[in-house]
Motif scaffolding. Structure first.
Motif, short mmCIF file in Angstrom:
data_model
loop_
_atom_site.label_atom_id
_atom_site.label_comp_id
_atom_site.label_asym_id
_atom_site.label_seq_id
_atom_site.Cartn_x
_atom_site.Cartn_y
_atom_site.Cartn_z
N TYR A 29 -14.66 60.67 71.58
CA TYR A 29 -16.11 60.85 71.54
C TYR A 29 -16.59 61.08 70.10
O TYR A 29 -17.59 60.49 69.67
CB TYR A 29 -16.50 62.04 72.42
N THR A 30 -15.88 61.93 69.36
CA THR A 30 -16.29 62.24 67.99
C THR A 30 -16.18 61.00 67.11
O THR A 30 -17.06 60.74 66.27
CB THR A 30 -15.42 63.38 67.43
N TYR A 31 -15.10 60.23 67.29
CA TYR A 31 -14.98 58.98 66.55
C TYR A 31 -16.15 58.05 66.86
O TYR A 31 -16.73 57.43 65.97
CB TYR A 31 -13.66 58.29 66.87
N GLY A 32 -16.51 57.96 68.14
CA GLY A 32 -17.63 57.12 68.53
C GLY A 32 -18.93 57.55 67.89
O GLY A 32 -19.75 56.72 67.48
N GLN A 33 -19.14 58.87 67.78
CA GLN A 33 -20.35 59.38 67.14
C GLN A 33 -20.39 59.02 65.65
O GLN A 33 -21.43 58.60 65.13
CB GLN A 33 -20.43 60.90 67.30
N LEU A 34 -19.26 59.17 64.98
CA LEU A 34 -19.20 58.83 63.55
C LEU A 34 -19.36 57.33 63.35
O LEU A 34 -20.00 56.89 62.38
CB LEU A 34 -17.87 59.30 62.96
N LEU A 35 -18.80 56.55 64.26
CA LEU A 35 -18.94 55.09 64.16
C LEU A 35 -20.40 54.67 64.33
O LEU A 35 -20.90 53.82 63.58
CB LEU A 35 -18.07 54.42 65.23
N GLN A 36 -21.09 55.27 65.29
CA GLN A 36 -22.51 54.96 65.47
C GLN A 36 -23.32 55.31 64.23
O GLN A 36 -24.21 54.56 63.82
CB GLN A 36 -23.06 55.71 66.69
N LEU A 37 -23.01 56.45 63.64
CA LEU A 37 -23.72 56.87 62.42
C LEU A 37 -23.46 55.88 61.29
O LEU A 37 -24.39 55.48 60.57
CB LEU A 37 -23.27 58.27 62.01
N TRP A 38 -22.20 55.48 61.14
CA TRP A 38 -21.85 54.50 60.10
C TRP A 38 -22.58 53.18 60.33
O TRP A 38 -23.13 52.58 59.39
CB TRP A 38 -20.35 54.27 60.09
N GLN A 39 -22.60 52.71 61.56
CA GLN A 39 -23.26 51.45 61.88
C GLN A 39 -24.76 51.53 61.61
O GLN A 39 -25.37 50.56 61.13
CB GLN A 39 -23.00 51.06 63.33
N HIS A 40 -25.36 52.68 61.88
CA HIS A 40 -26.78 52.86 61.60
C HIS A 40 -27.05 52.83 60.09
O HIS A 40 -28.01 52.20 59.63
CB HIS A 40 -27.27 54.18 62.19
#
Length: 254
Positions: free
Chosen positions: A91-102
């Motif tokens: 979940y935490t990786y997914g959150q960081l990935l979303q932030l990076w993509q944004h």
């Protein structure tokens, strides 16, 4: 991913059972933050710790209340099965990935730096290891994530949120900010006690837990251990380290 130094500490599990935390004696974050996300706890509540850890937690709160009547420890998280640890890492990786993509939404040819993002995750989250020699601290029932509430039942401001992945999570972060903040205050003529106040609050928490034998995670102001590998490693003296004398009392809870 490199292993963490505390994982080299041998484990001699004392066999204490997991016991339910009497939540009526503490403050508690409800509903449980990871359960809300869908973390797979199964039949066992996350509000469990080893028997000796609970006794020490009660003592820490009693010591806290001697100096700050009416204050209580607020329980955020305690026992985690390996499946929950895996869920939260993902979940935490997914959150960081979303932030990076944004942040890089216009760079269509650029691929996410997976290794860099995972390294950020594992700076704050233990690997969900199934190896009995390297259990995540929370999977032993010997680690707990907490904060404080005051005599008015208000959460005490620690300057950053639990689980925040940033330098502000380091226990002494605001101690290092106070001198520069004071310079700014002197120049402006304004009273800006933020960093000093946050550090003071964190010190109250850490001293209460230390008084009962807990040790604080070096990267997380909210995380305390008693009896696991991290606790044993944090307590190593140079002499003990040279003799390989440290031993953890709690391994992965069954």
């Amino acid at each position: 991913m490199a292993s963490k130094p505390y994982q080299r500490i041998p484990i001699q599990d004392c066999g204490e059972p997991l016991v339910a935390i009497p939540l009526e004696q503490f403050a508690v974050v409800e509903p449980h933050p990871y359960a809300v996300l869908g973390a797979p706890y199964g039949e066992r509540s996350p509000y469990y710790v080893r028997q000796g850890v609970l006794a020490a937690l009660l003592q820490a709160q009693a010591n806290l209340q001697q100096q700050y009547p009416g204050w209580r420890i607020q329980i955020f998280d305690a026992y985690r099965p390996i499946a929950v640890q895996q869920f939260m890492v993902d979940y935490t990786y997914g959150q960081l990935l979303q932030l990076w993509q944004h942040e890089h939404s216009g760079e269509t040819d650029r691929q996410p730096p997976q290794e860099e993002l995972l390294n950020q995750v594992y700076q704050f989250w233990a690997a969900p290891s199934h190896d009995l020699a390297t259990p995540p601290p929370h999977s032993t029932g010997a680690a707990i994530d907490i904060t404080l509430v005051d005599h008015q039942n208000q959460v005490v401001d620690m300057g950053s949120a639990i689980d925040e992945i940033s330098p502000r999570s380091y226990p002494n972060y605001f101690s290092e900010q106070t001198s520069s903040e004071q310079t700014t205050a002197d120049q402006s003529g304004a009273d800006q006690p933020g960093a000093k106040t946050f550090h003071h609050h964190r010190t109250i928490l850490s001293q209460a837990m230390d008084s009962a034998g807990f040790r604080q995670h070096p990267n997380e102001w909210w995380h305390f251990s008693l009896g696991d590998q991290l606790w044993a490693w944090l307590g190593l003296t140079q002499a003990a380290a040279s003799q390989n004398a440290a031993v953890a009392h709690y391994g992965r809870a069954q």
